[in-house]
Design an enzyme around this catalytic site. Structure first.
Site, PDB file in Angstrom:
ATOM      1  N   LYS A 104      13.998  -4.634  10.679  1.00 14.58           N
ATOM      2  CA  LYS A 104      13.343  -3.731   9.730  1.00 14.58           C
ATOM      3  C   LYS A 104      14.220  -2.506   9.551  1.00 14.58           C
ATOM      4  CE  LYS A 104       9.504  -3.763   7.372  1.00 14.58           C
ATOM      5  NZ  LYS A 104       8.793  -4.954   6.855  1.00 14.58           N
TER       6      LYS A 104
HETATM    7  P1  NAD Z   1       4.319  -0.702  -2.532  1.00 10.26           P
HETATM    8  O1  NAD Z   1       5.117   0.510  -2.311  1.00 10.26           O
HETATM    9  O2  NAD Z   1       4.605  -1.570  -3.706  1.00 10.26           O
HETATM   10  O3  NAD Z   1       2.765  -0.307  -2.596  1.00 10.26           O
HETATM   11  C1  NAD Z   1       2.123   0.424  -1.604  1.00 10.26           C
HETATM   12  C2  NAD Z   1       0.754   0.810  -2.139  1.00 10.26           C
HETATM   13  O4  NAD Z   1       0.033   1.484  -1.104  1.00 10.26           O
HETATM   14  C3  NAD Z   1       0.809   1.773  -3.328  1.00 10.26           C
HETATM   15  O5  NAD Z   1      -0.252   1.479  -4.215  1.00 10.26           O
HETATM   16  C4  NAD Z   1       0.600   3.133  -2.660  1.00 10.26           C
HETATM   17  O6  NAD Z   1       0.075   4.099  -3.567  1.00 10.26           O
HETATM   18  C5  NAD Z   1      -0.400   2.738  -1.598  1.00 10.26           C
HETATM   19  N1  NAD Z   1      -0.437   3.684  -0.474  1.00 10.26           N
HETATM   20  C6  NAD Z   1       0.618   4.260   0.142  1.00 10.26           C
HETATM   21  N2  NAD Z   1       0.173   5.090   1.117  1.00 10.26           N
HETATM   22  C7  NAD Z   1      -1.183   5.003   1.113  1.00 10.26           C
HETATM   23  C8  NAD Z   1      -2.203   5.596   1.873  1.00 10.26           C
HETATM   24  N3  NAD Z   1      -1.911   6.502   2.821  1.00 10.26           N
HETATM   25  N4  NAD Z   1      -3.491   5.266   1.602  1.00 10.26           N
HETATM   26  C9  NAD Z   1      -3.781   4.380   0.639  1.00 10.26           C
HETATM   27  N5  NAD Z   1      -2.858   3.775  -0.138  1.00 10.26           N
HETATM   28  C10 NAD Z   1      -1.568   4.089   0.108  1.00 10.26           C
HETATM   29  O7  NAD Z   1       4.406  -1.526  -1.165  1.00 10.26           O
HETATM   30  P2  NAD Z   1       4.147  -3.071  -0.969  1.00 10.26           P
HETATM   31  O8  NAD Z   1       5.430  -3.791  -1.078  1.00 10.26           O
HETATM   32  O9  NAD Z   1       2.974  -3.489  -1.777  1.00 10.26           O
HETATM   33  O10 NAD Z   1       3.765  -3.087   0.588  1.00 10.26           O
HETATM   34  C11 NAD Z   1       2.460  -2.774   1.038  1.00 10.26           C
HETATM   35  C12 NAD Z   1       2.312  -3.214   2.471  1.00 10.26           C
HETATM   36  O11 NAD Z   1       2.585  -4.610   2.571  1.00 10.26           O
HETATM   37  C13 NAD Z   1       3.246  -2.535   3.457  1.00 10.26           C
HETATM   38  O12 NAD Z   1       2.570  -2.380   4.688  1.00 10.26           O
HETATM   39  C14 NAD Z   1       4.358  -3.557   3.630  1.00 10.26           C
HETATM   40  O13 NAD Z   1       4.999  -3.429   4.884  1.00 10.26           O
HETATM   41  C15 NAD Z   1       3.591  -4.839   3.540  1.00 10.26           C
HETATM   42  N6  NAD Z   1       4.412  -5.988   3.143  1.00 10.26           N
HETATM   43  C16 NAD Z   1       5.074  -6.007   1.962  1.00 10.26           C
HETATM   44  C17 NAD Z   1       5.816  -7.125   1.608  1.00 10.26           C
HETATM   45  C18 NAD Z   1       6.514  -7.235   0.281  1.00 10.26           C
HETATM   46  O14 NAD Z   1       7.060  -8.317   0.014  1.00 10.26           O
HETATM   47  N7  NAD Z   1       6.502  -6.229  -0.557  1.00 10.26           N
HETATM   48  C19 NAD Z   1       5.908  -8.211   2.492  1.00 10.26           C
HETATM   49  C20 NAD Z   1       5.207  -8.162   3.692  1.00 10.26           C
HETATM   50  C21 NAD Z   1       4.466  -7.036   3.999  1.00 10.26           C
END
Ligand code: NAD
Length: 417
Positions: A107
């Site tokens: 990571k």
């Molecule tokens: P992103 O940046 O596209 O979206 C994150 C979302 O969460 C946004 O809508 C943001 O406004 C919201 N957010 C941020 N802080 C917040 C808070 N304190 N309270 C409420 N909402 C909040 O990110 P993503 O790619 O959608 O990732 C989201 C989660 O999924 C993360 O934990 C990431 O590690 C996990 N994840 C993502 C992927 C991927 O392929 N993108 C894969 C596995 C896991």
């Protein structure tokens, strides 16, 4: 060492230790898995738009390298620290092994506030970060991908910086790239698609209806918006959804297709038609069938777990439920689909992208989705089956399989020197 042992990292270590007992893991192998193999801390001076230089801290952590090159996203967030990145790297190890992918876990992260930075500042920061971590990454070593507040544009900058250093195009150094640079069809939607797929699988196993259930989603980014869209298309009612600024609630269900367009036009989900604005804390406690946290870690804690009012939690985000909350939710009879299973669609299609880049042979979207569904079904069957056989929850079963596979690889390779 103190920098590493943050509450989030200690939580990941405790999960490992608990599972180690259940699978009778040898002390020597546990000792090797408890800590990341390599951690790099870098400081990056960046020229900001106002002409001044600002220094940012960045991290890249590789937890385990027994099964192949390491794989894991890069996140930009003011909360990033070494302990969080190391915990996320460890979870990536279990997730890759659980899905039977030939990767270890890694990571990366930069402590910054991307919402306050211009595109130019983000590009300069990304390129500088890539240069600093360059000796650690590569298609055969460690392959970054997007995570919170990073996206395909970020991956294109990393790929370009890396390729410039070597003097030829090396698309396999990152996944989650734009299609025009060797990205895979279906990658952007893969994580949210997997979250929805796993949720529907568990609904079927629980004998619950396949449509018409009330769903609450925290996070409207890459994962949350796609998971919500898939479940909306399936006929479920998304009664509430949020982003970092707050959420919206409509007990009759929100039209996610219209919300996606509204968000594209306005940049916010607030004040969307026929819905009430609510805060994130209230959203998590709403009465619903399925709660899907898709934002950040540690949002469900021992403080709010007793107030949760759902039947299933599907962890789109990494580590949204703390271990104390896990115990409380278990007692309440809430089923949790753990993040290493629920959101594994992302890394699985990242693996497909890496394979396509190396072969220079690209697949159709249908091919990608079919392959993803086959792998997810196989893993869901294994995890669900083990949870039934051993009378353990889904998180424990998933961890038992993931940790067991990595341990076996370590046993086979032995200890060098
Ligand atoms: P992103 O940046 O596209 O979206 C994150 C979302 O969460 C946004 O809508 C943001 O406004 C919201 N957010 C941020 N802080 C917040 C808070 N304190 N309270 C409420 N909402 C909040 O990110 P993503 O790619 O959608 O990732 C989201 C989660 O999924 C993360 O934990 C990431 O590690 C996990 N994840 C993502 C992927 C991927 O392929 N993108 C894969 C596995 C896991």
């Amino acid at each position: 060492m103190k920098e590493l042992l943050t509450p989030t990292f200690l939580m990941a270590q405790k999960q490992l230790e608990d599972v180690a007992k259940l699978i009778n893991l040898e002390e020597d192998i546990l000792e090797r898995l408890k800590f990341p193999r390599k951690s790099l801390l870098v400081s990056m001076p960046v020229r900001m738009d106002n002409g001044h230089v600002k220094t940012f801290m960045g991290y890249r952590v590789q937890h385990d390298l027994a099964m192949g090159p390491s794989k894991g996203g890069i996140r930009y967030s003011p909360e990033v620290d070494l302990g969080e990145v190391a915990a996320l790297a460890m979870w990536m190890t279990w997730k890759c092994a659980l899905m039977n992918l030939p990767f270890g876990g890694a990571k990366g992260g930069i402590c910054c506030n991307p919402e306050e930075m211009s595109e130019g500042e983000l590009e300069r920061l990304t390129r500088r970060y890539t240069t600093e971590i360059l000796p650690m990454i590569g298609p055969e070593r460690d392959i970054p991908a997007p995570d919170m507040y990073t996206n395909e544009k970020t991956m294109a900058w990393i790929m370009d910086t890396y390729s410039n250093y070597y003097g030829y195009a090396i698309p396999g150094v990152v996944t989650g790239k734009p299609i025009g640079l060797g990205g895979s069809l279906g990658r952007i939607e893969a994580t949210g698609r997997g979250v929805a797929f796993s949720t529907m699988y568990i609904l079927e196993k629980m004998g619950m209806p396949s449509s018409g259930l009330d769903v609450v989603v925290q996070g409207f980014g890459n994962v949350g918006s796609v998971a919500a869209k898939r479940l909306f298309e399936q006929g479920h009612n998304i009664i509430a959804i949020s982003d970092v600024h707050g959420g919206i609630y409509n007990k009759n269900g929100i039209n996610i297709d219209k919300l996606i367009n509204y968000y594209k036009e306005t940049g916010t989900i607030k004040d969307f038609e026929a819905s009430d604005n609510i805060i994130n804390e209230e959203l998590l406690e709403l009465g619903c069938d399925i709660l899907i946290p898709c934002a950040i870690g540690n949002v469900i804690t021992r403080d709010n777990a007793p107030k949760l009012n759902c039947k299933i939690i599907s962890e789109g985000a990494n580590g949204p439920v703390t271990p104390e909350a896990d115990d409380i939710l278990k007692d309440k009879g809430i089923i949790i689909i753990p993040s290493i299973l629920a959101n594994s669609g992302g890394v699985t299609v990242s693996y497909f992208e890496w394979v396509q880049d190396i072969q220079r042979l690209f697949w159709s979207e249908d091919e990608v989705i079919n392959k993803l569904n086959i792998l997810l079904t196989k893993t869901l069957d294994e995890v669900y089956g083990l949870s039934q056989d051993r009378h353990v929850d889904l998180r424990t079963a998933a961890m038992m399989i993931g940790v067991g596979r990595v341990a076996e690889a370590k046993r086979l390779r032995g200890l060098y020197p």
